[in-house]
Every structure is written in structure tokens, then in C-alpha cells.
Design a protein around this motif. Structure first.
Motif, PDB file in Angstrom:
ATOM      1  N   ASP A   1      41.294  45.632  30.313  1.00 38.68           N
ATOM      2  CA  ASP A   1      40.384  45.639  31.456  1.00 38.68           C
ATOM      3  C   ASP A   1      38.992  46.044  31.002  1.00 38.68           C
ATOM      4  O   ASP A   1      38.803  46.629  29.927  1.00 38.68           O
ATOM      5  CB  ASP A   1      40.871  46.630  32.515  1.00 38.68           C
TER       6      ASP A   1
ATOM      7  N   MET B   1      44.564  36.740  37.994  1.00 39.52           N
ATOM      8  CA  MET B   1      45.087  37.513  36.868  1.00 39.52           C
ATOM      9  C   MET B   1      45.826  36.634  35.858  1.00 39.52           C
ATOM     10  O   MET B   1      45.820  36.918  34.658  1.00 39.52           O
ATOM     11  CB  MET B   1      46.007  38.629  37.365  1.00 39.52           C
TER      12      MET B   1
ATOM     13  N   GLU C   1      42.552  40.297  40.585  1.00 36.47           N
ATOM     14  CA  GLU C   1      43.717  40.394  41.464  1.00 36.47           C
ATOM     15  C   GLU C   1      43.359  39.959  42.881  1.00 36.47           C
ATOM     16  O   GLU C   1      44.128  39.246  43.537  1.00 36.47           O
ATOM     17  CB  GLU C   1      44.255  41.823  41.444  1.00 36.47           C
ATOM     18  N   GLU C   2      42.190  40.394  43.360  1.00 41.41           N
ATOM     19  CA  GLU C   2      41.749  40.016  44.704  1.00 41.41           C
ATOM     20  C   GLU C   2      41.605  38.504  44.837  1.00 41.41           C
ATOM     21  O   GLU C   2      41.879  37.930  45.897  1.00 41.41           O
ATOM     22  CB  GLU C   2      40.407  40.684  45.027  1.00 41.41           C
TER      23      GLU C   2
ATOM     24  N   ASN D   1      39.904  43.763  36.445  1.00 38.00           N
ATOM     25  CA  ASN D   1      41.213  43.337  36.926  1.00 38.00           C
ATOM     26  C   ASN D   1      41.335  43.380  38.441  1.00 38.00           C
ATOM     27  O   ASN D   1      41.979  42.519  39.050  1.00 38.00           O
ATOM     28  CB  ASN D   1      42.310  44.208  36.299  1.00 38.00           C
ATOM     29  N   ARG D   2      40.712  44.383  39.062  1.00 34.26           N
ATOM     30  CA  ARG D   2      40.816  44.483  40.527  1.00 34.26           C
ATOM     31  C   ARG D   2      40.207  43.251  41.196  1.00 34.26           C
ATOM     32  O   ARG D   2      40.721  42.774  42.212  1.00 34.26           O
ATOM     33  CB  ARG D   2      40.149  45.764  41.029  1.00 34.26           C
TER      34      ARG D   2
END
Length: 316
Positions: free
Chosen positions: A180, A141, A136-137, A132-133
Motif C-alpha cells: 500500500d 483491488m 477497494e471503494e 488500497n482504501r
């Protein structure tokens, strides 16, 4: 315009009864209790349907595995190379909520109970989603499940390792509870005879390089592919039915990423579920998943009751 000849249809089409007759007396090795354990939350598959649909398919796959192994043996003899057995890879594709997991688990159980007792492993492409990180970057998402949300290079390398006979190949683990990839958690796939790979986009060929250099896609490693098909309206209804059932069960877990949805009113949850379908799942289906249907070796068409009504097998 001349009417297109049916002789050009790349598929042979069977009713469920016609397909079931191709079982040819093969004994059923699963029980009703097995089917109850293997099916997904809102999939009503019965033992009778498993016998009619998946038992003949298991018989067909036994012939395919034997043929592919024979081809590898001939190639090894010609090249004077070791004739090591190469894993047979089955791909199972289709929309969200169509029943890919049920099909994959039932096939795994049936194949592993062949008289030769082959080692059959099952992998879902969820583990190859970017964490997920990372999503998101990259602003992805809201596109989780679309092709660009996956680590496609890692997935292709995984399939290449399996096909090359490499042992103890690691697969990342995805948790639907926390929504995730689980850091540091892996499943080890160690030289299976048969590997079933389940995922939304596994039949996509991708774009070819303009310079003509050879490039590999996930679909290049799949020996036999299955697409589970259904009308879009039915898929939407099944997705929403599953969403509401999860809202009453798994979503209530305090550690669930979706806990907040279990606390919504039924009206709010319905609005949210329909929005997810309309803005994420439906566009992904129409843009990326459905266009791969014609690349499958076998298409299982489901009716409104979630049961297979028709089987289409690609001509050789």
C-alpha cells in the motif's frame, strides 16, 4: 499482398556483441560488488553483461542529454528567456518481473558517475497508485497495476513540475511490504539533472479528446524511453520464481501483507501464484503494457536465461 519492406522497420537491430562494440572504449565505473547490490532478487545480471549492454547505453544517453540541452539553449536564445537547464527524463517500461528495477538502478549508478557528476534521481510509479482504501471503494483491488489503479493526474502533474524546473517536488512512497501507499510518507525530488522513471504503463498515450483540446500524457515528458521485452512464457516463469523466493524471505516478515502466503503449502502457493499471473499480470501485460513496446526509443529483448540477447534502437 506485397511483402513489407525491411526499410520500413522503425528500429535498427543489434546483437549483444554488436551493441557492446558501441561502448567504444568507455571505462566501466561499476564493480561486481556494485552489480550484486543493484540487481533484483532473481535477476542474474553480471558485470560483463552490464558492460556489454548498459555501458554503451550510458554512452548513447550522454549524447541525447547533450543534444536536448542544446535544443533548449537554442529555444531560450530565440525566445529571449532564461536558459535554465531542463531535467532529462528517462522512462523504463515493461512487464512485471522483467527486470525494470535492476535496469533503472544500474543506469542511475552509471549516469551519476559521468565525469560531470550529474544529479540522477529514480522514481517508480508505484507511489502513484491509489491507496488500497480507494481501490477497494472503486472495486479495483484485483486490478492493481492496471492504468485505472493509478492517480494519473497526479503523476502527470509531477512530471510537469520536474520539467518546469520546480524544486522539492514530493512523491508518495509505496511499500511492497504492506502492499500500500504509506500515509504521510514522501520522497522529495529536487531539481535533478536526470530523472529515471520506472513503471508498467508509462508509455501509454491514453485516449485523445474528441474536441481536439490539448492534453498531456506522462509519455509526453519522457526524453528517452526503454522497454524491456521478453517472451510471455519466460515472464510467467520469472514471476513465479520470484514469488516463491519472496515466500521464503520477505513474506515471512510479520508485518508483511503477504505473510499468509509463506504459511501456505507449496502446492497452495503455486496455485495462488499462477492464478495471480493468469488473472491480473497477464491481462495487464497483453492489454496495456505490451502494446506500448513500439513507442519505446530502445527495446532490450531478454532470453530465457534473463539476459539481454538483442537491442533495438529506434531510427531518428
Amino acid at each position: 499482398m506485397t511483402k513489407r519492406s525491411t526499410a520500413l522497420d522503425p528500429y535498427r537491430t543489434f546483437t549483444k556483441q554488436q551493441w557492446g562494440d558501441l561502448r567504444n572504449g568507455q571505462p566501466m565505473t561499476l564493480t561486481a560488488e556494485d552489480i550484486d547490490r543493484l540487481r533484483s532478487l532473481n535477476d542474474p545480471i553480471s558485470l560483463a553483461e552490464a558492460e556489454e549492454v548498459y555501458l554503451p547505453l550510458s554512452r548513447l544517453l550522454s549524447y541525447y542529454v547533450e543534444a536536448i540541452q542544446g535544443l533548449h539553449h537554442v529555444s531560450s536564445r530565440f525566445l529571449h528567456t532564461p536558459g535554465d537547464k531542463v531535467p532529462f527524463i528517462i522512462g523504463v517500461a515493461g512487464s512485471v518481473a522483467v527486470g525494470k528495477s535492476t535496469t533503472s538502478r544500474i543506469l542511475r549508478a552509471l549516469l551519476s558517475r559521468w565525469p560531470s557528476s550529474p544529479k540522477v534521481d529514480l522514481v517508480t510509479t508505484d507511489g502513484f497508485l491509489h491507496p488500497n482504501r480507494v481501490l477497494e471503494e472503486r472495486g479495483l483491488m484485483q486490478r492493481k497495476g492496471f492504468p485505472e489503479s493509478y492517480d494519473r493526474a497526479r503523476f502527470v502533474n509531477f512530471l510537469g513540475d520536474i520539467k518546469s524546473g520546480k524544486g522539492k517536488v514530493a512523491v508518495p512512497v509505496y511499500s511492497h511490504l504492506v502492499y500500500d501507499v504509506v500515509p504521510g510518507e514522501e520522497v522529495i525530488i529536487d531539481k535533478p539533472d536526470i530523472l529515471i522513471v520506472e513503471g508498467l504503463n508509462i508509455l501509454q498515450p491514453g485516449e485523445l479528446p474528441r474536441d481536439g483540446k490539448p492534453i498531456l500524457f506522462a509519455s509526453d515528458f519522457i526524453d528517452f524511453s526503454i522497454y524491456i521485452d521478453a517472451d510471455v512464457e519466460d515472464l510467467r516463469d520469472w514471476y513465479l520464481t520470484r514469488f516463491f523466493r519472496l515466500r521464503e524471505t520477505a513474506f515471512r516478515d510479520p508485518t508483511s501483507f503477504f505473510r499468509k502466503f509463506s504459511e501456505m503449502s507449496e502446492e497452495e502457493a503455486g496455485i495462488f501464484g499462477r492464478n495471480v499471473w493468469e488473472t491480473i499480470n497477464l491481462p495487464n501485460l497483453l492489454e496495456n503494457v505490451l502494446p506500448t513496446r513500439g513507442r519505446a526509443d530502445l527495446v532490450l529483448k531478454k532470453g530465457k536465461d534473463h539476459r539481454v540477447e538483442q537491442v533495438r534502437l529506434k531510427r531518428l
